[in-house]
Scaffold this motif. Structure first.
Motif, PDB file in Angstrom:
ATOM      1  N   GLY A 242       0.818  -1.207   0.000  1.00  0.00           N
ATOM      2  CA  GLY A 242       0.000   0.000   0.000  1.00  0.00           C
ATOM      3  C   GLY A 242       0.851   1.256   0.000  1.00  0.00           C
ATOM      4  O   GLY A 242       0.615   2.193  -0.773  1.00  0.00           O
TER       5      GLY A 242
ATOM      6  N   PHE B 147      -3.347  -2.587  -0.856  1.00  0.00           N
ATOM      7  CA  PHE B 147      -3.386  -3.132   0.507  1.00  0.00           C
ATOM      8  C   PHE B 147      -4.440  -4.231   0.618  1.00  0.00           C
ATOM      9  O   PHE B 147      -4.171  -5.337   1.102  1.00  0.00           O
ATOM     10  CB  PHE B 147      -3.688  -2.016   1.508  1.00  0.00           C
ATOM     11  CG  PHE B 147      -3.804  -2.491   2.926  1.00  0.00           C
ATOM     12  CD1 PHE B 147      -2.697  -2.519   3.762  1.00  0.00           C
ATOM     13  CD2 PHE B 147      -5.022  -2.934   3.433  1.00  0.00           C
ATOM     14  CE1 PHE B 147      -2.799  -2.975   5.073  1.00  0.00           C
ATOM     15  CE2 PHE B 147      -5.142  -3.390   4.736  1.00  0.00           C
ATOM     16  CZ  PHE B 147      -4.018  -3.417   5.559  1.00  0.00           C
TER      17      PHE B 147
ATOM     18  N   ALA C 169      -3.236   2.799  -3.475  1.00  0.00           N
ATOM     19  CA  ALA C 169      -2.720   2.292  -2.201  1.00  0.00           C
ATOM     20  C   ALA C 169      -3.740   1.403  -1.497  1.00  0.00           C
ATOM     21  O   ALA C 169      -3.402   0.313  -1.014  1.00  0.00           O
ATOM     22  CB  ALA C 169      -2.332   3.459  -1.299  1.00  0.00           C
TER      23      ALA C 169
END
Length: 364
Positions: free
Chosen positions: A188, A284, A280
């Motif tokens: 991320g 993640f 991001a």
């Protein structure tokens, strides 16, 4: 066609009925997609549907207007219709692109040259429409696919490598969870920095909007605007021609009328980069979801070879799915991409498993 044409065989008529069914189904695909679009994309899709209708009329004419006994379209085309009706997504356009590229008309004596050419052009039209969707999807999709794939491969390798040393199952479980969290946070953060940096580079390379105000005061004889175009990659003659055109409009109207501005935009497309936060978060979440799969058997209390086998099997299925998705969206063979993804993932995991076995034997 004239009345003097030779009598068609039963095999020919059966083939024409299959073509007729496929043309009707392909037209339905484009109409379903058009119903979910607006503006130019809708018009393009409806034009494609109309073209398929002309092909349908050709086969129907060969059948003397008799469409009795027309079979169902092939499974691939029926699947496209169902997907278009329910989703209308980039996946359907990517699959339609492949379908158009496999048209048999070029080698069929009963299809006209215009029909064969149509199918080739349709493939390029669909490719262009799919490219628009790919650009909108590219940034976040890249982070999602790479995140999931990295989570699957890295955590499978970690879990198998640690498990092969002979440590207790709880140790393998906690190691896998630690790998999940560490990897997801790293992915991320890495995507955020990468995309933010890329967008900043694009912004630094984009033309200054304030420069437009200076165009009206340029020396028309010196034509220094051509230097701007040359600096952005145009050939000298092309740059002079473009600058002369812009300045001629300025001289005639007293102001700049070009809708996109006098200065060319960067070749990069901000839309294809995506946003830093979306990349991001996607990275993640997808890394975490991928990394969770190898840990599942240990979460449910399994251990030993049974856990290893189930973990490997689950990850194998997931790798095949992600590889196939990449294949569909890239316009390539889903099977080849799926098998490639599987081979790469299992290859990396096998190396760490063998190392774990060797390390466990050494410790023992």
């Amino acid at each position: 066609m004239t009345d003097a044409r030779p009598a068609a065989s039963d095999a020919d008529r059966a083939k024409w009925r299959r073509y007729l069914a496929d043309e009707r189904a392909e037209a339905a695909v484009y109409r379903e997609l058009a119903a979910r679009k607006e503006g130019e994309e809708r018009e393009i899709l409806l034009a494609l549907a109309a073209a398929e209708g002309r092909h349908e009329a050709h086969w129907l004419a060969l059948l003397d207007g008799d469409d009795r006994g027309v079979p169902r379209a092939d499974l691939r085309t029926r699947t496209l219709v169902a997907l278009a009706r329910r989703f209308g997504s980039i996946f359907v356009l990517a699959l339609a692109q492949q379908a158009e590229s496999r048209s048999p008309y070029a080698n069929d004596p009963h299809a006209t040259a215009a029909m064969a050419a149509d199918e080739r052009i349709h493939g390029e039209v669909v490719r262009g429409l799919a490219a628009r969707g790919r650009r909108r999807l590219a940034g976040t999709f890249r982070a999602a696919v790479f995140g999931a794939n990295d989570g699957l491969v890295s955590n499978l390798a970690l879990v198998l490598g640690i498990g092969a040393t002979g440590v207790p199952a709880p140790v393998v479980l906690f190691t896998g969870i630690a790998g999940l969290l560490a990897g997801a946070l790293s992915m991320g953060a890495g995507e955020f920095v990468s995309v933010r940096s890329q967008r900043e580079l694009l912004e630094a390379s984009a033309p200054d909007p304030g420069v437009q105000d200076a165009v009206t005061d340029l020396d028309l004889d010196a034509n220094e605007l051509a230097l701007v175009y040359r600096a952005r990659g145009m050939e000298p003659a092309e740059a002079v021609e473009q600058a002369s055109l812009v300045l001629a409009r300025v001289a005639a109207a007293g102001r700049l009328r070009t809708p996109t501005g006098a200065i060319p935009l960067s070749a990069e497309d901000d839309e294809a980069v995506g946003t830093a936060w979306s990349a991001a978060i996607s990275s993640f979440c997808f890394f975490a979801s991928g990394a969770l799969i190898p840990v599942l058997p240990y979460l449910f209390g399994m251990s030993g070879l049974g856990a290893v086998a189930l973990s490997t099997g689950l990850v194998g299925i997931a790798l095949l799915v992600t590889g196939a998705i990449v294949g569909v969206l890239s316009g390539a063979s889903p099977l080849k991409r799926a098998l490639r993804q599987l081979a790469i993932g299992f290859g990396a995991a096998a190396v760490t498993y063998v190392l774990g076995l060797a390390f466990g034997t050494t410790i023992g």
